[in-house]
Design an enzyme around this catalytic site. Structure first.
Site, PDB file in Angstrom:
ATOM      1  N   HIS A 138     -31.608 -45.565   7.226  1.00  8.54           N
ATOM      2  CA  HIS A 138     -31.967 -46.784   7.950  1.00  8.54           C
ATOM      3  C   HIS A 138     -33.354 -47.297   7.568  1.00  8.54           C
ATOM      4  O   HIS A 138     -34.296 -46.528   7.338  1.00  8.54           O
ATOM      5  CB  HIS A 138     -31.918 -46.536   9.464  1.00  8.54           C
ATOM      6  CG  HIS A 138     -32.946 -45.548   9.911  1.00  8.54           C
ATOM      7  ND1 HIS A 138     -34.216 -45.921  10.262  1.00  8.54           N
ATOM      8  CD2 HIS A 138     -32.900 -44.203  10.017  1.00  8.54           C
ATOM      9  CE1 HIS A 138     -34.899 -44.850  10.595  1.00  8.54           C
ATOM     10  NE2 HIS A 138     -34.135 -43.786  10.448  1.00  8.54           N
ATOM     11  N   ASP A 139     -33.438 -48.601   7.484  1.00  7.56           N
ATOM     12  CA  ASP A 139     -34.715 -49.308   7.312  1.00  7.56           C
ATOM     13  C   ASP A 139     -35.432 -48.986   6.009  1.00  7.56           C
ATOM     14  O   ASP A 139     -36.639 -49.227   5.897  1.00  7.56           O
ATOM     15  CB  ASP A 139     -35.643 -49.028   8.509  1.00  7.56           C
ATOM     16  CG  ASP A 139     -35.000 -49.456   9.820  1.00  7.56           C
ATOM     17  OD1 ASP A 139     -34.700 -50.646   9.951  1.00  7.56           O
ATOM     18  OD2 ASP A 139     -34.765 -48.583  10.687  1.00  7.56           O
ATOM     19  N   HIS A 147     -33.872 -47.725  -9.742  1.00  6.05           N
ATOM     20  CA  HIS A 147     -32.696 -46.868  -9.908  1.00  6.05           C
ATOM     21  C   HIS A 147     -32.819 -45.663  -8.983  1.00  6.05           C
ATOM     22  O   HIS A 147     -33.731 -44.845  -9.153  1.00  6.05           O
ATOM     23  CB  HIS A 147     -32.581 -46.415 -11.364  1.00  6.05           C
ATOM     24  CG  HIS A 147     -31.398 -45.528 -11.619  1.00  6.05           C
ATOM     25  ND1 HIS A 147     -31.260 -44.822 -12.795  1.00  6.05           N
ATOM     26  CD2 HIS A 147     -30.308 -45.228 -10.881  1.00  6.05           C
ATOM     27  CE1 HIS A 147     -30.132 -44.131 -12.757  1.00  6.05           C
ATOM     28  NE2 HIS A 147     -29.531 -44.358 -11.593  1.00  6.05           N
ATOM     29  N   GLY A 156     -34.942 -42.258   6.518  1.00  6.78           N
ATOM     30  CA  GLY A 156     -35.295 -43.568   7.046  1.00  6.78           C
ATOM     31  C   GLY A 156     -36.710 -43.974   6.705  1.00  6.78           C
ATOM     32  O   GLY A 156     -37.582 -43.133   6.459  1.00  6.78           O
TER      33      GLY A 156
HETATM   34  O1  JB2 Z   1     -30.624 -55.480 -25.302  1.00  4.78           O
HETATM   35  C1  JB2 Z   1     -29.516 -54.945 -25.141  1.00  4.78           C
HETATM   36  C2  JB2 Z   1     -29.272 -53.555 -25.399  1.00  4.78           C
HETATM   37  N1  JB2 Z   1     -30.069 -52.549 -25.839  1.00  4.78           N
HETATM   38  C3  JB2 Z   1     -29.280 -51.445 -25.910  1.00  4.78           C
HETATM   39  N2  JB2 Z   1     -28.437 -55.659 -24.709  1.00  4.78           N
HETATM   40  C4  JB2 Z   1     -27.204 -55.116 -24.531  1.00  4.78           C
HETATM   41  N3  JB2 Z   1     -26.208 -55.903 -24.112  1.00  4.78           N
HETATM   42  N4  JB2 Z   1     -26.966 -53.811 -24.757  1.00  4.78           N
HETATM   43  C5  JB2 Z   1     -27.987 -53.058 -25.200  1.00  4.78           C
HETATM   44  N5  JB2 Z   1     -28.028 -51.769 -25.530  1.00  4.78           N
HETATM   45  C6  JB2 Z   1     -26.860 -50.877 -25.466  1.00  4.78           C
HETATM   46  O2  JB2 Z   1     -26.929 -50.173 -24.237  1.00  4.78           O
HETATM   47  C7  JB2 Z   1     -26.815 -49.810 -26.532  1.00  4.78           C
HETATM   48  O3  JB2 Z   1     -26.272 -50.275 -27.732  1.00  4.78           O
HETATM   49  C8  JB2 Z   1     -25.919 -48.747 -25.862  1.00  4.78           C
HETATM   50  O4  JB2 Z   1     -24.557 -48.947 -26.140  1.00  4.78           O
HETATM   51  C9  JB2 Z   1     -26.164 -48.985 -24.388  1.00  4.78           C
HETATM   52  C10 JB2 Z   1     -26.937 -47.837 -23.726  1.00  4.78           C
HETATM   53  O5  JB2 Z   1     -26.027 -46.810 -23.527  1.00  4.78           O
HETATM   54  P1  JB2 Z   1     -26.450 -45.399 -22.975  1.00  4.78           P
HETATM   55  O6  JB2 Z   1     -25.189 -44.706 -22.585  1.00  4.78           O
HETATM   56  O7  JB2 Z   1     -27.350 -44.741 -23.955  1.00  4.78           O
HETATM   57  O8  JB2 Z   1     -27.369 -45.715 -21.706  1.00  4.78           O
HETATM   58  P2  JB2 Z   1     -27.051 -46.493 -20.371  1.00  4.78           P
HETATM   59  O9  JB2 Z   1     -28.196 -47.381 -20.145  1.00  4.78           O
HETATM   60  O10 JB2 Z   1     -25.710 -47.120 -20.376  1.00  4.78           O
HETATM   61  O11 JB2 Z   1     -27.018 -45.334 -19.281  1.00  4.78           O
HETATM   62  C11 JB2 Z   1     -28.185 -44.558 -19.014  1.00  4.78           C
HETATM   63  O12 JB2 Z   1     -28.578 -44.773 -17.676  1.00  4.78           O
HETATM   64  C12 JB2 Z   1     -27.563 -44.424 -16.722  1.00  4.78           C
HETATM   65  C13 JB2 Z   1     -28.072 -44.824 -15.351  1.00  4.78           C
HETATM   66  C14 JB2 Z   1     -27.831 -43.092 -19.260  1.00  4.78           C
HETATM   67  O13 JB2 Z   1     -28.982 -42.313 -19.108  1.00  4.78           O
HETATM   68  C15 JB2 Z   1     -26.768 -42.640 -18.275  1.00  4.78           C
HETATM   69  O14 JB2 Z   1     -26.515 -41.253 -18.430  1.00  4.78           O
HETATM   70  C16 JB2 Z   1     -27.225 -42.962 -16.838  1.00  4.78           C
HETATM   71  N6  JB2 Z   1     -26.154 -42.592 -15.905  1.00  4.78           N
END
Ligand code: JB2
Length: 221
Positions: A138-139, A147, A156
């Site tokens: 809450h709050d 993130h 809270g």
């Molecule tokens: O400027 C961009 C760009 N830069 C990198 N524009 C767009 N549209 N896409 C971009 N990307 C792309 O993001 C890369 O080519 C790559 O495919 C993707 C990043 O994928 P990755 O799986 O490395 O990270 P994520 O950001 O999707 O996920 C991270 O954060 C999540 C919260 C990971 O650490 C995950 O494990 C975590 N759950």
């Protein structure tokens, strides 16, 4: 591709984007496609990669919504704001299993993943992530481009300022207001019982500073 009120383009094509796309589909969105500079010719299930972000201007008149779907807080926020400049509205990916208080307030471009909980009076601002099974009590007030990683728990009256990262499985709170400063990083599994200054990395139980003082947004590791 037809433009409907439930049509959305996902910016990003990595692990986070795939979780966002599944949440969107589960919530009834029509996902028009995703953008990724490394995604040419690829798809995620039936969702096509539309190319890199250079395709977004041509989509803006045909698809109403977009969502930034990268884990990097700074990049996600910048891409979402670029989408707004292009004329998109920002859509929210809220998994149907998330439990959101009717008195919670959500901004735009937000991802709330499966089994997350937002309790009474919680506020989440634009382009933030409440990841899988995280709880926001809450709050709490979550700023922009934040993130809250999977399995983290905020008691809270916790404030998390813009750009901060609360690492996987952390606990934040002590029964009275506590503040995590802008672009701070809380290491995975931490227990935070004191305020964290902006641009500071803390970790441990109780969490203590490891690094302080950058004026620029930190990249997540
Ligand atoms: O400027 C961009 C760009 N830069 C990198 N524009 C767009 N549209 N896409 C971009 N990307 C792309 O993001 C890369 O080519 C790559 O495919 C993707 C990043 O994928 P990755 O799986 O490395 O990270 P994520 O950001 O999707 O996920 C991270 O954060 C999540 C919260 C990971 O650490 C995950 O494990 C975590 N759950």
């Amino acid at each position: 591709m037809s433009s409907t009120d439930a049509s959305i383009v996902v910016i990003g094509g990595g692990g986070h984007a795939r979780v966002v796309m599944e949440a969107l589909l589960a919530a009834g969105w029509q996902v028009a496609g995703y953008t990724d500079p490394d995604g040419a010719g690829r798809s995620f299930g039936s969702i096509p990669c539309l190319g890199d972000d250079g395709v977004l201007p041509s989509l803006a008149g045909r698809v109403r919504y977009a969502i930034g779907a990268l884990g990097d807080n700074d990049l996600r926020g910048r891409l979402a704001r670029r989408a707004l400049e292009l004329g998109f509205e920002l859509g929210n990916a809220v998994h149907p299993s998330a439990r959101i208080s009717p008195s919670a307030t959500l901004g735009q471009g937000i991802a709330i993943m499966a089994n997350a909980v937002l309790n009474a009076g919680a506020v989440i601002l634009d382009d933030s992530i409440v990841n899988t099974a995280a709880t926001i009590d809450h709050d709490c007030r979550i700023g922009r481009d934040v993130h809250i990683a999977p399995g983290s728990h905020l008691a809270g009256y916790v404030t998390v300022e813009d750009g901060a990262l609360i690492g996987v499985g952390s606990a934040v709170g002590r029964g009275r207001p506590i503040r995590i400063g802008s672009w701070a990083v809380v290491g995975s599994g931490s227990v935070v019982v004191h305020d964290v200054p902006p641009f500071t990395t803390v970790a441990g139980n109780p969490a203590r500073p490891l690094r302080t003082g950058s004026a620029a947004p930190r990249k997540e590791t």
